[in-house]
Design an enzyme around this catalytic site. Structure first.
Site, PDB file in Angstrom:
ATOM      1  N   HIS A 200       0.820  -1.212   0.000  1.00  0.00           N
ATOM      2  CA  HIS A 200       0.000   0.000   0.000  1.00  0.00           C
ATOM      3  C   HIS A 200       0.853   1.261   0.000  1.00  0.00           C
ATOM      4  O   HIS A 200       0.439   2.292  -0.523  1.00  0.00           O
ATOM      5  CB  HIS A 200      -1.018  -0.040   1.134  1.00  0.00           C
ATOM      6  CG  HIS A 200      -2.127  -1.000   0.827  1.00  0.00           C
ATOM      7  ND1 HIS A 200      -2.110  -2.296   1.230  1.00  0.00           N
ATOM      8  CD2 HIS A 200      -3.243  -0.839   0.068  1.00  0.00           C
ATOM      9  CE1 HIS A 200      -3.197  -2.900   0.758  1.00  0.00           C
ATOM     10  NE2 HIS A 200      -3.900  -2.039   0.055  1.00  0.00           N
ATOM     11  N   ARG A 307     -10.796   4.028  -0.626  1.00  0.00           N
ATOM     12  CA  ARG A 307     -10.177   3.191   0.412  1.00  0.00           C
ATOM     13  C   ARG A 307     -10.391   3.898   1.757  1.00  0.00           C
ATOM     14  O   ARG A 307      -9.541   4.637   2.232  1.00  0.00           O
ATOM     15  CB  ARG A 307      -8.675   3.023   0.134  1.00  0.00           C
ATOM     16  CG  ARG A 307      -8.352   2.124  -1.064  1.00  0.00           C
ATOM     17  CD  ARG A 307      -6.843   1.930  -1.202  1.00  0.00           C
ATOM     18  NE  ARG A 307      -6.491   0.837  -2.078  1.00  0.00           N
ATOM     19  CZ  ARG A 307      -6.084   0.977  -3.342  1.00  0.00           C
ATOM     20  NH1 ARG A 307      -6.009   2.173  -3.895  1.00  0.00           N
ATOM     21  NH2 ARG A 307      -5.762  -0.088  -4.053  1.00  0.00           N
ATOM     22  N   ASP A 466      -4.645  -8.022  -4.490  1.00  0.00           N
ATOM     23  CA  ASP A 466      -4.751  -9.147  -3.565  1.00  0.00           C
ATOM     24  C   ASP A 466      -4.995 -10.459  -4.286  1.00  0.00           C
ATOM     25  O   ASP A 466      -4.483 -11.495  -3.874  1.00  0.00           O
ATOM     26  CB  ASP A 466      -5.877  -8.886  -2.556  1.00  0.00           C
ATOM     27  CG  ASP A 466      -5.385  -8.000  -1.429  1.00  0.00           C
ATOM     28  OD1 ASP A 466      -4.327  -8.299  -0.872  1.00  0.00           O
ATOM     29  OD2 ASP A 466      -6.040  -6.992  -1.142  1.00  0.00           O
ATOM     30  N   CYS A 513     -10.248  -2.828 -10.019  1.00  0.00           N
ATOM     31  CA  CYS A 513      -9.681  -1.648  -9.360  1.00  0.00           C
ATOM     32  C   CYS A 513      -8.274  -1.895  -8.820  1.00  0.00           C
ATOM     33  O   CYS A 513      -7.728  -1.060  -8.115  1.00  0.00           O
ATOM     34  CB  CYS A 513     -10.601  -1.179  -8.227  1.00  0.00           C
ATOM     35  SG  CYS A 513     -10.853  -2.429  -6.973  1.00  0.00           S
TER      36      CYS A 513
HETATM   37  C1  PEP Z   1      -6.791  -4.848  -4.604  1.00  0.00           C
HETATM   38  O1  PEP Z   1      -6.521  -5.734  -3.797  1.00  0.00           O
HETATM   39  O2  PEP Z   1      -6.566  -4.946  -5.824  1.00  0.00           O
HETATM   40  C2  PEP Z   1      -7.391  -3.594  -4.150  1.00  0.00           C
HETATM   41  C3  PEP Z   1      -7.810  -2.682  -4.987  1.00  0.00           C
HETATM   42  O3  PEP Z   1      -7.415  -3.388  -2.800  1.00  0.00           O
HETATM   43  P1  PEP Z   1      -6.132  -2.900  -1.971  1.00  0.00           P
HETATM   44  O4  PEP Z   1      -5.021  -2.607  -2.921  1.00  0.00           O
HETATM   45  O5  PEP Z   1      -6.531  -1.721  -1.176  1.00  0.00           O
HETATM   46  O6  PEP Z   1      -5.843  -4.100  -1.127  1.00  0.00           O
HETATM   47 MG    MG Z   2      -7.201  -5.540  -1.790  1.00  0.00          MG
END
Ligand code: PEP
Ligand code: MG
Length: 593
Positions: A200, A307, A466, A513
C-alpha cells in the site's frame, strides 16, 4: 559496482522500480535514523505546558493500548494481552507522573528530554535486578517508551513532513501512512530497502506521482552521501555522483515525460471509448479526499474505489460516526451525482490502525483483515455503516465489502447493513430504500464462486493486487518474493475471465480496481477479457484513457485470446510489452530508452 572511493565517480545502484518517473534531488536519510530527541530550556512559565504535553502523550498512548487490548482479546492472543496489560499498569503508576513533574519543574527542560533521561534511569534500575525474568520484562516496556515519545514528537508524519522539498528519501521501509502523509510535490522520490510493488505504501506513492525504488541494498550507500542523486523509477536505477552528461540526459527525459503527461491531461474531455465506439467506464481510486480535484481535472467518471481506511491510518483511533459522515458528504458534494463506491474499512494486512501497530500476526495478510476484522468488531463496522447509510441520502453511494472469501461472510455483512438501516429509520433518519452492495473479488475462493456471489450482490469489483497475492501465494509487500508476484500469471487471467463471465451472465456489473488497471501495457488485455469498467488512481486516468482510445474491441479480444493461450506469466508480459512498445513507442515512461 563498489561505492568505495567513489567520491566523484558516477555510481549506479540497482533496485526495483515500483513507481515510475524520474526525480533528481538531494538525498535525505529517513527511517534508519533514530528519532532525535531535542533538548532545550523551558522558562518557569512554560513548564506547566510541558507537563500538559507529557500528560497528553500518555493519554494518547493509553488510549491506543486500550484499543489494542480489546483487539487482542477478540483474537485471544494471551501473550500479547499480558504485554499490553503490563504497559498499562506501568503508565498507571503515579511514580512516573510524579518523577516527570519534578523533572520538568526542577530541571527546566522540555518534556522529551526529561522523559528520555528518566527512562534511562528506570532502565538502569531494572537492569540491575538479578532476576532475568524481570530484566526480560523490561524489553516489553521499551515499546511503551517509544509510543509515548512518538506522541511527544508528533509521530512519523511530522518527520516526513519536515523533509526538504524535492528530496530523495532513503528509508529502510515505509508504511502506507508514511507515504499517505506526504504532499505529492514535496518529495522527489522514495528509495527503500524493503517494499513490494503492490504494497500500500507503493500504491499511494504512485497515486501521488512520486517515483519509488524498492529492494535496493542501502548498505551500499557511501557514508558521505550528497547530491544530486538521480532516481529512475522506470528501470530501478539510482545514480550517485552523476556526470554532467548523465544529469543532462535525465533532465531532458524528465521534461519530456512531464510534457507528454501535460499533453494527455489536456485531453480530459475526450470520451473513454475504444476507437470502434465501445465505452469503458474509467473511474478513480481514492485514498485522500483532498485529491478530488485531480479526479475532475482528469475527467474520471466517479470514484470506483474509496479506500476508507485512509481516514484513520495516520491517526490514533477510528473516526466517529460524525467524522465519517462529514468526510463522505464532503466527497459527495464534489461529485455532482456521479457514483462513489465506498469500500468498508480494509484494515489489517499492511494497513494497521494505530492501535494495531504492535499487534503481531504470523501471517497478517491471511489473518484478521478487512471483512473478517469488521465482522469481529461489530461496533466499528456499525459505526461506519451508519455514516455511509446516512450519507447515501445525499448522493450516489455504493458499498463494497473487502476480502470476501465466502457467501456466509457476504450474508453476515449484508445482514448487519439491514439491521443498521432499520435502527436508523427507527431513529427518524431518511435512508434511501436501496443501497447498492458489492463484493470485492480478491481471494481465489471468491473468484471461483463469483456466480454464487453475483446472485446476492449488485456488483463485483476485482482487486487484483490481492487476487494475485492470494492466487500465487506471494506476500504482496515482501520484496524478497517480488519476482514471484506476477499479475500476468495465466492462473490469475483465468480467474479474472471466469469472474467477468459470471457477472455478465448474472446481469451485474464488474469492475477492476487493482493496479493492473493502471498499467497501459495491460489495458487492451483487460478490455479483451470483457471488462468495461476500470478504476485507477486519478493521476493515471489520462494515460489509460489515451490507450483505450487507440484500442479496438476486436483487436483487444484477439490479443486477450493470444495472451490466454500462453503458458507462463513472463511470456504473457513480454508479449504484451512488445505489443505496447509497437503501438506506443513514444511512451518513454513504459518504454524507457
Ligand atoms: C486490490 O486488492 O486490488 C485492491 C484494490 O485493494 P487494496 O489494494 O486496497 O488491497
Ligand atoms: Mg485488496
Amino acid at each position: 559496482m563498489s561505492t568505495k572511493g567513489a567520491k566523484s565517480q558516477e555510481v549506479r545502484l540497482l533496485g526495483e522500480g515500483i513507481s515510475r518517473g524520474i526525480a533528481i534531488g538531494e538525498p535525505y536519510l529517513f527511517s534508519y535514523q533514530q528519532p532525535t530527541v531535542p533538548v532545550y530550556p523551558v522558562s518557569l512559565t512554560g513548564r506547566k505546558e510541558e507537563l500538559r504535553r507529557f500528560l497528553a502523550a500518555v493519554d494518547k498512548g493509553r488510549e491506543e493500548l486500550l484499543l489494542l487490548q480489546r483487539q487482542l482479546e477478540c483474537e485471544g492472543a494471551q501473550d500479547a494481552i499480558d504485554i499490553v496489560e503490563a504497559q498499562l499498569q506501568f503508565i498507571a503508576d503515579p511514580t512516573i507522573i510524579a518523577d516527570m513533574t519534578q523533572g520538568i519543574m526542577e530541571e527546566g527542560r522540555n518534556a522529551e528530554a526529561v522523559f528520555q533521561a528518566l527512562w534511562k534511569r528506570y532502565r538502569a534500575q531494572f537492569q540491575s535486578i538479578g532476576d532475568s525474568f524481570f530484566r526480560e520484562r523490561w524489553a516489553d516496556l521499551e515499546d511503551l517508551y517509544r509510543r509515548i515519545l512518538r506522541h511527544l514528537l508528533g509521530g512519523s508524519q511530522a518527520a516526513l513532513a519536515s523533509v526538504p522539498k524535492s528530496a530523495i528519501v532513503f528509508a529502510t521501509e515505509l508504511s502506507p501512512s508514511d507515504t499517505a502523509s506526504v504532499q505529492g510535490c514535496a518529495i522527489g522520490a522514495f528509495v527503500t530497502q524493503k517494499g513490494g510493488a503492490t504494497s500500500h505504501a507503493a500504491i499511494v506513492a504512485r497515486a501521488k506521482g512520486i517515483p519509488y525504488i524498492a529492494n535496493l541494498d542501502l548498505s551500499r550507500l557511501p557514508k558521505n552521501l550528497h547530491g544530486p542523486v538521480i532516481v529512475d523509477g522506470r528501470t530501478g536505477v539510482v545514480i550517485l555522483n552523476p556526470k554532467p552528461a548523465t544529469l543532462q540526459k535525465y533532465r531532458t527525459t524528465a521534461l519530456h515525460i512531464a510534457d507528454a503527461m501535460a499533453d494527455l491531461e489536456r485531453q480530459a474531455e475526450h470520451k473513454s471509448e475504444t476507437y470502434d465506439g465501445h465505452h469503458i467506464r474509467l473511474s478513480a481510486n481514492l485514498e485522500d479526499v483532498t485529491e478530488l480535484s485531480l479526479l475532475h481535472g482528469h475527467g474520471g467518471y466517479g470514484i470506483g474505489l474509496f479506500r476508507s481506511e485512509y481516514l484513520f491510518l495516520s491517526r490514533s483511533g477510528f473516526p466517529s460516526e460524525e467524522e465519517q459522515y462529514d468526510a463522505y458528504r464532503t466527497m459527495l458534494s464534489h461529485m455532482d451525482g456521479l457514483p462513489v463506491v465506498i469500500r468498508a474499512f480494509d484494515v489489517g494486512g499492511d494497513k494497521h490502525a494505530a492501535e494495531q501497530r504492535t499487534w503481531k500476526e504470523l501471517n497478517p495478510f491471511l489473518g484478521c483483515r478487512a471483512i473478517r476484522f469488521l465482522l469481529r468488531k461489530p461496533e466499528i463496522f456499525r459505526t461506519q455503516l451508519r455514516a455511509i447509510l446516512r450519507a447515501s441520502a445525499h448522493g450516489n453511494i455504493s458499498l463494497l465489502f473487502p476480502m470476501v472469501s465466502s457467501l456466509q461472510e457476504l450474508r453476515e455483512a449484508k445482514n448487519i447493513v439491514d439491521q443498521v438501516r432499520h435502527k436508523l429509520i427507527s431513529e427518524g433518519h431518511k435512508i434511501p430504500a436501496h443501497l447498492s452492495i458489492g463484493s470485492m473479488i480478491e481471494v481465489p475462493s471468491a473468484a471461483l464462486i463469483a456466480d454464487v456471489l453475483a446472485q446476492e450482490c449488485d456488483f463485483l469489483s476485482i482487486g487484483t493486487n490481492d487476487l494475485v497475492q492470494y492466487a500465487l501465494a506471494v506476500d504482496r509487500s515482501n520484496d524478497a518474493m517480488s519476482g514471484h508476484y506476477a499479475p500476468t500469471h495465466p492462473g490469475v487471467l483465468r480467474l479474472m475471465k471466469f469472474v467477468v463471465a459470471q457477472a455478465n451472465q448474472h446481469g451485474i456489473s464488474v469492475s477492476l480496481c487493482g493496479e493492473m488497471a493502471a498499467d497501459p501495457r495491460l489495458t487492451a488485455l483487460l478490455i479483451g477479457l470483457g471488462l468495461t469498467e476500470l478504476s485507477v488512481a486519478s493521476r493515471h486516468i489520462p494515460l489509460i484513457k489515451h490507450v483505450i482510445r487507440r484500442t479496438s474491441i476486436v483487436e483487444a479480444r484477439h490479443l486477450a485470446n493470444q495472451a490466454l493461450a500462453l503458458a507462463d506469466a513472463g511470456e504473457v508480459l513480454s508479449f504484451l510489452s512488445n505489443e505496447y512498445r509497437r503501438t506506443a513507442p513514444e511512451d518513454v515512461l513504459y518504454n524507457p530508452r
